[in-house]
Design an enzyme around this catalytic site. Structure first.
Site, PDB file in Angstrom:
ATOM      1  N   SER A 127      55.337 -11.792 -19.988  1.00 48.49           N
ATOM      2  CA  SER A 127      54.712 -13.169 -19.554  1.00 48.49           C
ATOM      3  C   SER A 127      56.101 -13.958 -19.051  1.00 48.49           C
ATOM      4  O   SER A 127      57.346 -13.617 -19.434  1.00 48.49           O
ATOM      5  CB  SER A 127      54.250 -13.624 -20.799  1.00 48.49           C
ATOM      6  OG  SER A 127      53.838 -15.137 -20.512  1.00 48.49           O
ATOM      7  N   TYR A 135      54.164 -15.696 -29.840  1.00 53.08           N
ATOM      8  CA  TYR A 135      53.839 -15.132 -28.489  1.00 53.08           C
ATOM      9  C   TYR A 135      54.977 -14.995 -27.806  1.00 53.08           C
ATOM     10  O   TYR A 135      55.398 -14.043 -27.080  1.00 53.08           O
ATOM     11  CB  TYR A 135      52.656 -15.615 -28.048  1.00 53.08           C
ATOM     12  CG  TYR A 135      52.117 -15.191 -26.960  1.00 53.08           C
ATOM     13  CD1 TYR A 135      51.276 -14.080 -26.667  1.00 53.08           C
ATOM     14  CD2 TYR A 135      52.595 -15.629 -25.447  1.00 53.08           C
ATOM     15  CE1 TYR A 135      50.698 -13.565 -25.557  1.00 53.08           C
ATOM     16  CE2 TYR A 135      52.036 -15.219 -24.357  1.00 53.08           C
ATOM     17  CZ  TYR A 135      51.102 -13.928 -24.367  1.00 53.08           C
ATOM     18  OH  TYR A 135      50.658 -13.469 -23.313  1.00 53.08           O
TER      19      TYR A 135
END
Length: 324
Positions: A141, A154
């Site tokens: 990401s 995350y």
């Protein structure tokens, strides 16, 4: 009958980027081995891939279980004789102030998002080493470059995935295995069911952060690096711009990211009860077994696009001014 050109394993294939990637690979002379926790949702995407002309096998798998992931690799070799591409994609997340999230939830995110990828790499790479070729694709990401508030685990996990890719590429290079590749894909905010799955301890409803991109764009990138391997690929103009600007002006971009998350990731209009989401058990909601999260058609789409365009234009101008 024409022999399939490649055998592809995808984790997290029941929804979002994983599902979009499976459908993108299908019909391209590809045999698919699809993994996720939800057996019924997994079988629906396998059947859709078959309708597109691919051979597809659904293998329900929890990526936190190393033996289950080894069995996934064994099934791929048993069914199709090899593994040409392995896509590590399964991921979970929470939205919460760091001090408020339960520790078991924090650990679960790292177990799925980091150790799940480790288990995948340890299952796929021995097969690829024996073959002398193959591509491991890790879906990371843009938060691996610019971490967000309220998503500490995350953000940590995606940075770890990026580092794992660098380390594995170095080892393969030292061993002279130039045809075994490790590629990292860096999407930004994507219109997937992830935001409906996620745990939430903020008291505010979660929405995708501006701008919201189509998961099919990420799927195109996954298929592209599987066919023409590259070290890292940032998906979308906004993602590429954020990576560049963070390297040029990290303090400014981190401050902008914090404000943007607070303004657009967490709703000012809608509250939400605390939930562990799908961290510890699969979501029972059949609507979340889809490529899209349904955000693209929402009322705020136009506002999101306007803000995104403004950020794309203003960001580089600010950075250039700072560097004068």
């Amino acid at each position: 009958m024409r022999k399939p050109e490649s055998v592809v394993v995808i984790t997290g294939a029941s929804s979002g980027i994983g599902r979009a990637s499976a459908l993108r690979f299908a019909g391209r002379d590809t045999s698919l081995v699809l993994a996720a926790r939800r057996a019924e949702a997994l079988e629906t995407v396998a059947e859709e891939c078959r309708r597109r002309g691919a051979r597809a096998v659904a293998v329900p798998t929890d990526v936190t279980d190393p033996e289950a992931v080894q069995e996934l690799a064994r099934r791929a070799v048993e069914e199709f004789g090899r593994i040409d591409v392995w896509v590590n994609n399964a991921a979970v997340g929470f939205f919460s102030p760091f001090l408020d999230v339960p520790l078991e939830d924090f650990r679960r995110v790292l177990d799925v998002n980091v150790m799940g990828y480790v288990h995948g790499a340890r299952a796929a790479l021995p097969v690829m080493r024996r073959q002398g070729r193959g591509v491991l694709v890790n879906v990371s990401s843009v938060v691996a470059e610019i971490a967000q508030p309220y998503t500490s685990a995350y953000s940590m996990s995606k940075a770890a995935v990026r580092a794992l890719g660098v380390s594995l590429r170095a080892e393969l290079s030292l061993d002279g295995l130039d045809d075994v590749n490790v590629c990292t894909v860096l999407p930004a905010s994507i219109d997937t069911p992830f935001f409906r799955h996620a745990a939430n301890y903020t008291g505010r409803a979660v929405e995708p952060m501006v701008p919201v991109s189509d998961p099919r764009a990420v799927a195109r990138a996954v298929v592209s690096v599987a066919r023409r391997p590259r070290r890292e690929v940032a998906v979308g103009a906004m993602s590429r711009s954020m990576v560049l600007e963070h390297r040029l002006a990290p303090g400014l971009m981190e401050a902008m990211m914090a404000r943007q998350v607070d303004a657009s990731h967490l709703s000012e209009e809608h509250t939400a009860a605390d939930t562990a989401g799908n961290l510890h058990r699969p979501s029972p909601d059949p609507e979340t077994a889809a490529v899209s999260g349904g955000w693209a058609g929402r009322r705020r789409t136009a506002q999101r696009r306007i803000l995104a365009a403004g950020l794309l234009v203003a960001g580089p101008l600010v950075v250039r001014r700072l560097l004068r």
